[in-house]
Design a protein around this motif. Sequence first.
Motif, short mmCIF file in Angstrom:
data_model
loop_
_atom_site.label_atom_id
_atom_site.label_comp_id
_atom_site.label_asym_id
_atom_site.label_seq_id
_atom_site.Cartn_x
_atom_site.Cartn_y
_atom_site.Cartn_z
N MET A 1 -17.98 -21.97 10.66
CA MET A 1 -18.15 -21.05 9.51
C MET A 1 -16.77 -20.35 9.35
N SER A 2 -16.07 -20.65 8.04
CA SER A 2 -14.79 -19.85 7.95
C SER A 2 -14.79 -18.66 7.44
N CYS A 3 -14.18 -17.44 7.73
CA CYS A 3 -14.37 -16.15 7.60
C CYS A 3 -12.99 -15.60 6.75
N THR A 4 -13.23 -15.28 5.66
CA THR A 4 -12.00 -14.72 4.96
C THR A 4 -11.59 -13.33 5.28
N PRO A 5 -10.43 -12.88 5.80
CA PRO A 5 -10.00 -11.82 6.17
C PRO A 5 -10.11 -10.73 5.10
N ALA A 6 -10.82 -9.54 5.27
CA ALA A 6 -10.73 -8.49 4.39
C ALA A 6 -9.27 -8.19 3.89
N PRO A 7 -8.99 -7.77 2.46
CA PRO A 7 -7.87 -7.48 1.94
C PRO A 7 -6.94 -6.57 2.69
N LEU A 8 -5.85 -6.53 2.57
CA LEU A 8 -4.95 -5.56 3.54
C LEU A 8 -4.85 -4.27 2.41
N LYS A 9 -5.23 -2.95 3.04
CA LYS A 9 -5.53 -1.95 2.08
C LYS A 9 -4.58 -0.76 2.72
N ASP A 10 -3.84 0.15 1.79
CA ASP A 10 -3.30 1.32 2.28
C ASP A 10 -4.26 2.39 2.43
N ALA A 11 -3.74 3.61 2.70
CA ALA A 11 -4.86 4.89 2.78
C ALA A 11 -5.28 5.17 1.80
N GLN A 12 -4.64 4.81 0.59
CA GLN A 12 -5.33 5.23 -0.67
C GLN A 12 -6.44 4.17 -1.38
N GLY A 13 -6.64 3.04 -0.49
CA GLY A 13 -7.64 1.96 -0.91
C GLY A 13 -6.87 0.95 -1.81
N ARG A 14 -5.48 0.93 -1.96
CA ARG A 14 -4.81 -0.12 -2.77
C ARG A 14 -4.52 -1.36 -2.11
N ILE A 15 -4.88 -2.48 -2.68
CA ILE A 15 -4.73 -3.73 -2.00
C ILE A 15 -3.18 -3.92 -2.11
N ILE A 16 -2.71 -4.31 -0.77
CA ILE A 16 -1.30 -4.87 -0.66
C ILE A 16 -1.12 -6.20 -0.47
N ALA A 17 -0.73 -6.84 -1.47
CA ALA A 17 -0.71 -8.23 -1.26
C ALA A 17 0.73 -8.99 -1.81
N TYR A 18 1.78 -8.06 -1.59
CA TYR A 18 2.97 -8.20 -2.18
C TYR A 18 4.12 -7.50 -1.09
N LEU A 19 4.81 -8.48 -0.40
CA LEU A 19 6.09 -7.88 0.52
C LEU A 19 7.39 -8.32 -0.02
N ARG A 20 8.12 -7.21 0.05
CA ARG A 20 9.60 -7.41 0.03
C ARG A 20 10.16 -7.35 1.21
N LEU A 21 10.99 -8.19 1.41
CA LEU A 21 11.54 -8.59 2.90
C LEU A 21 13.04 -8.80 2.66
N ALA A 22 13.79 -7.78 3.46
CA ALA A 22 15.36 -7.75 3.19
C ALA A 22 15.85 -8.71 4.38
N LEU A 23 16.60 -9.81 3.85
CA LEU A 23 17.15 -10.68 4.78
C LEU A 23 18.53 -10.24 5.39
N THR A 24 19.11 -9.23 4.80
CA THR A 24 20.25 -8.55 5.39
C THR A 24 20.69 -7.32 4.73
N ASP A 25 21.26 -6.38 5.36
CA ASP A 25 21.76 -5.39 4.57
C ASP A 25 23.27 -5.43 4.31
N ARG A 26 23.90 -6.54 4.22
CA ARG A 26 25.12 -6.83 3.96
C ARG A 26 25.29 -7.28 2.37
N CYS A 27 26.37 -6.88 1.58
CA CYS A 27 26.49 -7.41 0.26
C CYS A 27 27.90 -7.59 0.07
#
Length: 327
Positions: A1-27
């Motif tokens: 049986m497959s089991c879908t994980p619970a959504p990722l939530k923050d302390a306020q119950g907001r669902i976190i589905a979006y990650l911003r990932l910095a590949l470098t700090d150089r510009c």
Amino acid sequence: MSCTPAPLKDAQGRIIAYLRLALTDRCNFRCSYCSPAEHEAPGYLLSHAEIVRLGGVFGRLGVRRIRLTGGEPTLRSDVVGLVRELRAAPGIEEVALTTNGHRLSELAAPLRDAGLESLNVSLDTLDAERLRRISGRAASLDDVLSGLDAAAAVGFPHLKVNTVVMGGVNEDELGRIVRHAWDRGASPRFIELMPFGGGVPVPTARVRRLLAEQGLRLVADAKRGWGPAHYLREEGSEPPRRVGFIGALTENFCEGCNRARVAADGGFQACLGGDGRANLRDLLRAGASDAEVEAVVRNALGVKAARHRMDEQGTSLVLLPMMGIGG
Ligand code: SAM
């Protein structure tokens, strides 16, 4: 049986589905409002393998969209491969990238082929001399504009032009920027300057008035994207030609926050304003299992405040360099 994980939530119950990932700090640009950082120490940045592993961890946790940013993400020679591998990570449905555009002439097609769906190009001015002044270096407007043209020719499902509005710098050309973007099938968005460096912020309400004065007839639009922007559309346009507004200070949108960030050094940050930090690079290098990394992420999200405090005068808020955390 497959089991879908619970959504990722923050302390306020907001669902976190979006990650911003910095590949470098150089510009290669030195924009006045975006504090620079140059960390040359070997091993400072997340490695290719670490980024791909984190993509898998976040995908399993419930993140569905990853935006690659920086610094300037296209300065990393492995950017195309990273897009391809992150797009294939479990659970990840969309990979996006934000760039200053200077390498897009060569990279737009390979990035699209690798699976990139959404591309944001930063463009604060259409004046070459102004761009040099804003970016503090001999940035070439021609390179940026031909990069945007290349992206338009490739045909990304979502192509946006991001403009930070600065008092006394680019307020007089907002209408021109809108038309330049629309003519290339891109959606322009105006961003309120956040207090990370110099410059005079222009409230979003004033940006809307300036656009009207510069000849644009904009009406309400129901569109909501993944992010905090709200949209107006050109009156009578079909399909709709939209303009987005991101009023981080005067039109706070923390209530609907769906995101978290990983900085170039692997620092996890639950909120751009500073809460909930933990270093994932150090954790990975200390031999942590995926389950241990997941637990650290959940704990960091567990202390995320209801809203950032960047608009409060006189707070002791530490303003982190935008370069490293990627906006
Ligand atoms: N180098 C890439 C670029 O130029 O788009 C990606 C990184 S940059 C930090 C991402 C976005 O953050 C850009 O659109 C930039 O204009 C915006 N940004 C940087 N500093 C800002 C500030 N103080 N306030 C508002 N937006 C900012």
